[in-house]
Every structure is written in structure tokens, then in C-alpha cells.
Design a protein around this motif. Structure first.
Motif, mmCIF file in Angstrom:
data_model
loop_
_atom_site.group_PDB
_atom_site.id
_atom_site.type_symbol
_atom_site.label_atom_id
_atom_site.label_comp_id
_atom_site.label_asym_id
_atom_site.label_seq_id
_atom_site.Cartn_x
_atom_site.Cartn_y
_atom_site.Cartn_z
ATOM 1 N N MET A 162 0.827 -1.217 0.000
ATOM 2 C CA MET A 162 0.000 0.000 0.000
ATOM 3 C C MET A 162 0.859 1.264 0.000
ATOM 4 N N MET A 163 1.928 1.231 -0.778
ATOM 5 C CA MET A 163 2.819 2.391 -0.891
ATOM 6 C C MET A 163 2.166 3.381 -1.846
ATOM 7 N N LEU A 164 1.790 4.514 -1.316
ATOM 8 C CA LEU A 164 1.030 5.492 -2.104
ATOM 9 C C LEU A 164 1.502 6.904 -1.799
ATOM 10 N N VAL A 165 1.751 7.660 -2.837
ATOM 11 C CA VAL A 165 2.029 9.092 -2.680
ATOM 12 C C VAL A 165 1.074 9.825 -3.617
ATOM 13 N N ALA A 166 0.382 10.829 -3.101
ATOM 14 C CA ALA A 166 -0.563 11.585 -3.933
ATOM 15 C C ALA A 166 0.179 12.190 -5.122
ATOM 16 N N GLY A 187 4.180 13.794 -5.983
ATOM 17 C CA GLY A 187 5.040 12.798 -6.624
ATOM 18 C C GLY A 187 6.418 13.336 -6.971
ATOM 19 N N ARG A 188 7.409 12.453 -6.972
ATOM 20 C CA ARG A 188 8.794 12.754 -7.358
ATOM 21 C C ARG A 188 9.409 13.892 -6.536
ATOM 22 N N GLN A 189 9.057 13.876 -5.260
ATOM 23 C CA GLN A 189 9.679 14.856 -4.348
ATOM 24 C C GLN A 189 10.374 14.142 -3.198
ATOM 25 N N GLY A 190 10.489 12.832 -3.337
ATOM 26 C CA GLY A 190 11.223 12.071 -2.325
ATOM 27 C C GLY A 190 10.376 11.463 -1.214
ATOM 28 N N LEU A 191 9.056 11.697 -1.222
ATOM 29 C CA LEU A 191 8.213 11.178 -0.125
ATOM 30 C C LEU A 191 8.182 9.655 -0.101
ATOM 31 N N GLY A 192 8.064 9.053 -1.277
ATOM 32 C CA GLY A 192 8.011 7.592 -1.352
ATOM 33 C C GLY A 192 9.265 6.969 -0.756
ATOM 34 N N GLY A 193 10.407 7.491 -1.142
ATOM 35 C CA GLY A 193 11.680 6.980 -0.627
ATOM 36 C C GLY A 193 11.768 7.135 0.887
ATOM 37 N N GLN A 194 11.342 8.294 1.380
ATOM 38 C CA GLN A 194 11.395 8.525 2.831
ATOM 39 C C GLN A 194 10.474 7.575 3.590
ATOM 40 N N ALA A 218 6.334 -5.023 -6.532
ATOM 41 C CA ALA A 218 6.441 -3.644 -7.006
ATOM 42 C C ALA A 218 5.695 -3.419 -8.315
ATOM 43 N N THR A 219 4.973 -2.308 -8.371
ATOM 44 C CA THR A 219 4.419 -1.862 -9.655
ATOM 45 C C THR A 219 5.558 -1.229 -10.456
ATOM 46 N N THR A 220 5.289 -0.917 -11.702
ATOM 47 C CA THR A 220 6.331 -0.263 -12.512
ATOM 48 C C THR A 220 6.679 1.112 -11.948
ATOM 49 N N LEU A 227 12.384 2.929 -7.700
ATOM 50 C CA LEU A 227 12.638 3.479 -6.359
ATOM 51 C C LEU A 227 13.168 2.385 -5.433
ATOM 52 N N TYR A 228 12.538 1.217 -5.481
ATOM 53 C CA TYR A 228 12.953 0.129 -4.593
ATOM 54 C C TYR A 228 14.358 -0.380 -4.975
ATOM 55 N N GLU A 229 14.637 -0.398 -6.274
ATOM 56 C CA GLU A 229 15.990 -0.813 -6.694
ATOM 57 C C GLU A 229 17.041 0.123 -6.102
ATOM 58 N N LYS A 230 16.739 1.421 -6.130
ATOM 59 C CA LYS A 230 17.684 2.393 -5.552
ATOM 60 C C LYS A 230 17.883 2.159 -4.058
ATOM 61 N N LEU A 231 16.860 1.620 -3.415
ATOM 62 C CA LEU A 231 16.949 1.371 -1.968
ATOM 63 C C LEU A 231 17.585 0.008 -1.657
HETATM 64 C C1 LIG Z 1 5.541 4.699 -6.398
HETATM 65 C C2 LIG Z 1 5.270 5.964 -5.638
HETATM 66 C C3 LIG Z 1 4.812 5.631 -4.230
HETATM 67 C C4 LIG Z 1 6.581 6.746 -5.573
HETATM 68 O O1 LIG Z 1 6.390 7.874 -4.733
HETATM 69 P P1 LIG Z 1 7.276 9.198 -4.895
HETATM 70 O O2 LIG Z 1 7.065 10.018 -3.690
HETATM 71 O O3 LIG Z 1 7.015 9.816 -6.206
HETATM 72 O O4 LIG Z 1 8.729 8.565 -4.831
HETATM 73 P P2 LIG Z 1 10.096 9.361 -4.755
HETATM 74 O O5 LIG Z 1 9.870 10.804 -5.033
HETATM 75 O O6 LIG Z 1 10.770 9.024 -3.476
HETATM 76 O O7 LIG Z 1 10.888 8.673 -5.921
HETATM 77 C C5 LIG Z 1 10.324 8.622 -7.218
HETATM 78 C C6 LIG Z 1 11.298 9.160 -8.202
HETATM 79 O O8 LIG Z 1 11.475 10.537 -7.999
HETATM 80 C C7 LIG Z 1 12.859 10.824 -7.902
HETATM 81 N N1 LIG Z 1 12.970 11.969 -7.027
HETATM 82 C C8 LIG Z 1 12.965 11.979 -5.687
HETATM 83 N N2 LIG Z 1 13.099 13.242 -5.249
HETATM 84 C C9 LIG Z 1 13.159 14.030 -6.326
HETATM 85 C C10 LIG Z 1 13.271 15.418 -6.526
HETATM 86 N N3 LIG Z 1 13.369 16.262 -5.493
HETATM 87 N N4 LIG Z 1 13.278 15.878 -7.790
HETATM 88 C C11 LIG Z 1 13.180 15.038 -8.837
HETATM 89 N N5 LIG Z 1 13.063 13.704 -8.712
HETATM 90 C C12 LIG Z 1 13.060 13.217 -7.471
HETATM 91 C C13 LIG Z 1 13.438 9.593 -7.328
HETATM 92 O O9 LIG Z 1 14.820 9.477 -7.568
HETATM 93 C C14 LIG Z 1 12.676 8.555 -8.099
HETATM 94 O O10 LIG Z 1 13.195 8.478 -9.404
HETATM 95 P P3 LIG Z 1 13.003 7.206 -10.324
HETATM 96 O O11 LIG Z 1 11.517 7.002 -10.488
HETATM 97 O O12 LIG Z 1 13.676 7.617 -11.600
HETATM 98 O O13 LIG Z 1 13.669 6.084 -9.603
HETATM 99 C C15 LIG Z 1 4.200 6.831 -6.350
HETATM 100 O O14 LIG Z 1 4.589 7.024 -7.689
HETATM 101 C C16 LIG Z 1 2.807 6.241 -6.344
HETATM 102 O O15 LIG Z 1 2.041 6.375 -5.393
HETATM 103 N N6 LIG Z 1 2.439 5.536 -7.458
HETATM 104 C C17 LIG Z 1 1.105 4.951 -7.637
HETATM 105 C C18 LIG Z 1 0.891 3.798 -6.692
HETATM 106 C C19 LIG Z 1 1.970 2.751 -6.816
HETATM 107 O O16 LIG Z 1 2.227 2.236 -7.887
HETATM 108 N N7 LIG Z 1 2.610 2.460 -5.679
HETATM 109 C C20 LIG Z 1 3.709 1.537 -5.623
HETATM 110 C C21 LIG Z 1 3.247 0.182 -5.250
HETATM 111 S S1 LIG Z 1 4.575 -0.977 -5.273
#
Ligand SMILES: CC(C)(COP(=O)(O)OP(=O)(O)OC[C@H]1O[C@@H](n2cnc3c(N)ncnc32)[C@H](O)[C@@H]1OP(=O)(O)O)[C@@H](O)C(=O)NCCC(=O)NCCS
Length: 272
Positions: free
Chosen positions: A67-71, A75-82, A100-102, A107-111
Motif C-alpha cells: 500500500m505504498m502510495l504518494v498523492a 510525486g517525485r519529491q522524495g516522499l516515497g523513498g522517505q 512492485a508496480t512499474t 525506487l525500490y531498486e535504488k533502496l
Molecule cells: C511509487 C510511488 C509511491 C513513488 O512515490 P514518490 O514520492 O514519487 O517517490 P520518490 O519521489 O521518493 O521517488 C520517485 C522518483 O522521484 C525521484 N525523485 C525523488 N526526489 C526528487 C526530486 N526532489 N526531484 C526530482 N526527482 C526526485 C526519485 O529518484 C525517483 O526516481 P526514479 O523514479 O527515476 O527512480 C508513487 O509514484 C505512487 O504512489 N504511485 C502509484 C501507486 C503505486 O504504484 N505504488 C507503488 C506500489 S509498489
């Protein structure tokens, strides 16, 4: 942004977050996750949640993340990684498992997660003939089911097993000469009935358990089949269910414990 553990009073916020990513509203499943797992969330300053993740720990050996979800707006601001790093640090287990979804995989590979296979959702009308080899489990069977599960899953999950009798709609077992050799459960999730977990000595026993559960299901069925049992996938496809969404099965840390050849279906892809 502060990450904190949230409780079931935030269920509606979790459902809203999921809906924003076009995931279905699964209150029954979330209810279980709040009971057996740790749900972490980041508040959206405008209300609701900016992100969440669920980590279910099985002792110190293994945890499952889901249930990994970021609005989208965060997105792409580092919340998922944190969120991931926080959940893993709090769990502190030897291994972490997820599918993992696509979106999530890079992100998970980086971790430091590594891929160990794939999993497909199979969903549809599923009516294999009942085998009659299994019987409904009773409360007297729960200790034997827990012992079998610990051996196969490789990590204790008493919270999961303790809730199976109320969470599931059906729980069935197959006995051998030395007691219970397999068990399987079916539980309702929105319009589907999910079959899992399924633990069995071999493929025939797994099919018998699944068929007997299916005989008691009137909705569509969902099976999350990974590639450790290709014959089971062929069987399901042969009965008319096509492959749906694919996810990558990934592990962090030590290899998975237990005897995974005997684990045919997970409880859910969020928990293992
Ligand atoms: C998967 C998900 C949780 C990722 O959340 P996120 O907060 O966007 O994740 P992060 O920001 O930590 O990382 C995502 C990407 O942004 C990059 N990133 C992180 N901070 C960044 C920043 N400040 N500026 C630009 N890119 C950044 C990361 O390096 C990562 O890059 P990559 O995709 O090329 O590996 C989100 O896309 C989501 O909710 N998706 C839909 C639901 C889903 O599929 N969930 C996963 C189930 S396994």
C-alpha cells in the motif's frame, strides 16, 4: 514532512489516497492491515494524506511492505523513498518482501531491493470442480495451522493467523496421516473473493484446496500467482482466467526464510 504512525481513524484518508491513484477502495483489507501492520502516513497540509505505506513485521526475520502510495501532487519529491526508509528502519527485520508496480520498482531498486521473480493478478469467474479432499477448519485446528504456517512461511505471524477465522469467509484444511498438511483461506475484497494464503505439500494438494474454496465462492475470484509455481498458473489459465496486472517480486536483505515451495498463494500482495 513528518512521517508518523497512523491508526484506523485515518482509514478514509487512506482510501482517498488510493482512489487518487486509481486503486480501488478496499476497506476490509485496510481494516486487517491496521490490525496486523504498522501504517505510516505523511499529512497533506491541505488535509488528508500526502502519502502512506504499510509494513507488516513477522518477528525480527521478515516484513512485508504494501500500500505504498504518494498523492500525485506530491510525486517525485522524495516522499516515497522517505516512507520506505522509515518503515524499513522501524521494522528492522533481516528481510523485507514486496511486490512492485512499474512506478515503485525503480525506487525500490535504488533502496537496495533485488528482483526475485514476478507475480500476476488473475481475476475472473473460476469454477474448477470441487475435489472433496479438504474440510472446513475448526478452532481446534488453529494450533496445527500456525505450526505448519511457521515452517513454510519461515517467520511467525500469530497476528495474521489469529485473525484468519474472522477475517476470512472460508478456511479449509487437508489432513495427512500425521495431521494437517495444507490449509487455505478465501476472503472478500470489494467485488472479488481473494484466495490466499495457500500452504500445501504439493501442487495437487494446492489445487484441491483452491478448487474446494472456489466451490463456495459466488463472486469473481482473485489469485495472485508468482512464478514459483508455473504449473498452477497454467492450470488457472486453462480454466479460462487471463493474466492481469504484473508486479515484480522483490526482496531486501537476507533471502526469504521458510520452505517457499510449499507457499502457493500469499494472504495478499501487501503482506506476503
Ligand atoms: C511509487 C510511488 C509511491 C513513488 O512515490 P514518490 O514520492 O514519487 O517517490 P520518490 O519521489 O521518493 O521517488 C520517485 C522518483 O522521484 C525521484 N525523485 C525523488 N526526489 C526528487 C526530486 N526532489 N526531484 C526530482 N526527482 C526526485 C526519485 O529518484 C525517483 O526516481 P526514479 O523514479 O527515476 O527512480 C508513487 O509514484 C505512487 O504512489 N504511485 C502509484 C501507486 C503505486 O504504484 N505504488 C507503488 C506500489 S509498489
Amino acid at each position: 514532512m513528518l512521517i508518523r504512525r497512523i491508526d484506523a481513524t485515518r482509514l478514509d484518508d487512506c482510501l482517498a489516497l488510493a482512489a487518487g491513484r486509481k486503486w480501488s477502495a478496499e476497506p476490509h483489507k485496510w481494516g486487517l492491515l491496521f490490525e496486523i501492520g504498522d501504517v505510516y502516513g505523511i499529512d497533506d497540509p491541505d488535509g488528508g494524506l500526502a502519502g502512506c505505506v504499510v509494513c507488516t513485521s513477522y518477528g525480527t526475520r521478515l516484513s512485508g511492505i504494501g500500500m505504498m502510495l504518494v498523492a500525485e501532487k506530491f510525486g517525485r519529491q522524495g516522499l516515497g523513498g522517505q516512507l520506505m526508509k522509515h518503515a524499513m528502519a522501524e521494522a528492522g527485520t533481516e528481510s523485507t518482501w514486496l511486490t512492485a508496480t512499474t512506478y515503485g520498482q525503480p525506487l525500490y531498486e535504488k533502496l537496495g531491493f533485488r528482483s526475485i521473480g514476478d507475480s500476476y493478478i488473475y481475476r475472473g469467474e473460476f469454477r474448477p470442480p470441487a475435489s472433496g479432499a479438504s474440510r472446513p477448519a475448526s478452532t481446534k485446528d488453529m494450533a496445527a495451522i500456525a505450526a505448519l504456517d511457521a515452517e513454510v512461511f519461515g517467520a511467525p505471524r500469530p497476528e495474521v493467523l489469529g485473525r484468519l477465522p474472522v477475517f476470512t469467509e472460508q478456511l479449509r484444511v487437508i489432513e495427512g496421516t500425521e495431521g494437517i498438511r495444507g490449509y487455505a483461506a478465501a476472503w472478500r475484497n470489494v467485488d472479488d473473493t481473494v484466495i490466499g494464503p495457500v500452504v500445501a505439500d504439493n501442487e495437487t494438494m494446492a489445487k484441491n484446496l483452491i478448487s474446494d474454496l472456489a466451490a463456495g465462492i459466488s463472486t469473481t475470484v482473485r489469485l495472485d500467482l508468482d512464478d514459483t509455481h508455473p504449473e498452477l498458473r497454467e492450470w488457472v489459465e486453462g480454466l479460462g482466467i487471463a493474466r492481469g496486472m504484473r508486479t515484480e517480486v522483490m526482496v531486501h536483505g537476507a533471502s526469504l526464510p521458510g520452505d517457499r515451495k510449499r507457499l502457493f498463494l500469499p494472504l495478499s500482495v501487501a503482506t506476503g
